[in-house]
Design a protein around this motif. Structure first.
Motif, PDB file in Angstrom:
ATOM      1  N   GLY A  32       0.810  -1.213   0.000  1.00  0.00           N
ATOM      2  CA  GLY A  32       0.000   0.000   0.000  1.00  0.00           C
ATOM      3  C   GLY A  32       0.841   1.259   0.000  1.00  0.00           C
ATOM      4  N   LYS A  35       2.562   1.610  -3.484  1.00  0.00           N
ATOM      5  CA  LYS A  35       1.656   2.115  -4.517  1.00  0.00           C
ATOM      6  C   LYS A  35       1.346   3.589  -4.306  1.00  0.00           C
ATOM      7  CE  LYS A  35      -0.166   0.136  -7.452  1.00  0.00           C
ATOM      8  NZ  LYS A  35       0.183   0.042  -8.874  1.00  0.00           N
ATOM      9  N   GLN A  36       1.126   3.984  -3.052  1.00  0.00           N
ATOM     10  CA  GLN A  36       0.838   5.391  -2.755  1.00  0.00           C
ATOM     11  C   GLN A  36       2.057   6.251  -3.070  1.00  0.00           C
ATOM     12  OE1 GLN A  36      -2.191   6.372  -1.911  1.00  0.00           O
ATOM     13  NE2 GLN A  36      -1.731   8.526  -1.655  1.00  0.00           N
ATOM     14  N   ASP A  41      -2.913   8.394  -5.091  1.00  0.00           N
ATOM     15  CA  ASP A  41      -4.147   7.797  -4.575  1.00  0.00           C
ATOM     16  C   ASP A  41      -4.626   6.629  -5.435  1.00  0.00           C
ATOM     17  OD1 ASP A  41      -4.312   9.422  -2.359  1.00  0.00           O
ATOM     18  OD2 ASP A  41      -5.727  10.826  -3.253  1.00  0.00           O
ATOM     19  N   VAL A  42      -5.320   5.711  -4.760  1.00  0.00           N
ATOM     20  CA  VAL A  42      -5.842   4.501  -5.389  1.00  0.00           C
ATOM     21  C   VAL A  42      -6.703   4.853  -6.604  1.00  0.00           C
ATOM     22  CG1 VAL A  42      -7.916   4.331  -3.933  1.00  0.00           C
ATOM     23  CG2 VAL A  42      -6.883   2.260  -4.867  1.00  0.00           C
ATOM     24  N   ARG A  46     -12.772  -1.339  -6.937  1.00  0.00           N
ATOM     25  CA  ARG A  46     -12.379  -2.386  -5.986  1.00  0.00           C
ATOM     26  C   ARG A  46     -12.732  -3.751  -6.584  1.00  0.00           C
ATOM     27  NH1 ARG A  46     -14.909  -3.656  -0.163  1.00  0.00           N
ATOM     28  NH2 ARG A  46     -13.044  -4.499   0.828  1.00  0.00           N
ATOM     29  N   TYR A  58      -5.812  -3.921  -3.129  1.00  0.00           N
ATOM     30  CA  TYR A  58      -6.550  -2.674  -3.368  1.00  0.00           C
ATOM     31  C   TYR A  58      -6.855  -1.988  -2.043  1.00  0.00           C
ATOM     32  CZ  TYR A  58     -10.148   0.540  -5.022  1.00  0.00           C
ATOM     33  OH  TYR A  58     -10.875   1.674  -5.301  1.00  0.00           O
ATOM     34  N   TRP A  61      -3.813  -0.370  -0.510  1.00  0.00           N
ATOM     35  CA  TRP A  61      -3.492   0.885  -1.195  1.00  0.00           C
ATOM     36  C   TRP A  61      -4.489   1.967  -0.797  1.00  0.00           C
ATOM     37  CZ3 TRP A  61      -3.445   1.310  -7.291  1.00  0.00           C
ATOM     38  CH2 TRP A  61      -2.960   2.554  -7.673  1.00  0.00           C
ATOM     39  N   ALA A  62      -5.779   1.615  -0.767  1.00  0.00           N
ATOM     40  CA  ALA A  62      -6.831   2.576  -0.433  1.00  0.00           C
ATOM     41  C   ALA A  62      -6.678   3.109   0.994  1.00  0.00           C
ATOM     42  CB  ALA A  62      -8.207   1.946  -0.625  1.00  0.00           C
ATOM     43  N   LYS A  65      -5.016   6.447   1.099  1.00  0.00           N
ATOM     44  CA  LYS A  65      -5.584   7.523   0.277  1.00  0.00           C
ATOM     45  C   LYS A  65      -5.465   8.853   1.012  1.00  0.00           C
ATOM     46  CE  LYS A  65      -9.574   8.750  -2.457  1.00  0.00           C
ATOM     47  NZ  LYS A  65     -10.879   8.347  -2.936  1.00  0.00           N
TER      48      LYS A  65
END
Length: 85
Positions: A32, A35-36, A41-42, A46, A58, A61-62, A65
């Protein structure tokens, strides 16, 4: 002194050579933050209930956010350094 981006990229590369594989929750947290830190942001929808792995990624990563990319990169570096010892 290297830039934050260079430190982040080095930590990402080195994370593949950790002596012990982190537990799944730690791996998801690292994913997460990665990815960020690399994409912001995601994005996208989903994944469905039947795709457990993609859904967990997902969600990891979210969970980040709204975190600035530089902050996510620093958190990734800090987590990696903790794992490295």
């Amino acid at each position: 002194m290297s830039t934050l981006q260079e430190q982040f990229e080095a930590a990402v590369a080195e994370s593949k050579t950790l002596p012990e594989r982190p537990d799944n929750m730690t791996l998801l947290k690292m994913y997460g933050l990665y990815k960020q830190g690399s994409s912001g942001d995601v994005q996208g929808e989903r994944p469905g209930m039947t795709d457990f792995v993609a859904r967990a990624k997902y969600d990891a990563w979210a969970a980040n956010k709204g975190t600035a990319q530089a902050d996510a990169q620093q958190q990734y570096i800090d987590l990696f350094n903790d794992l490295k010892g």
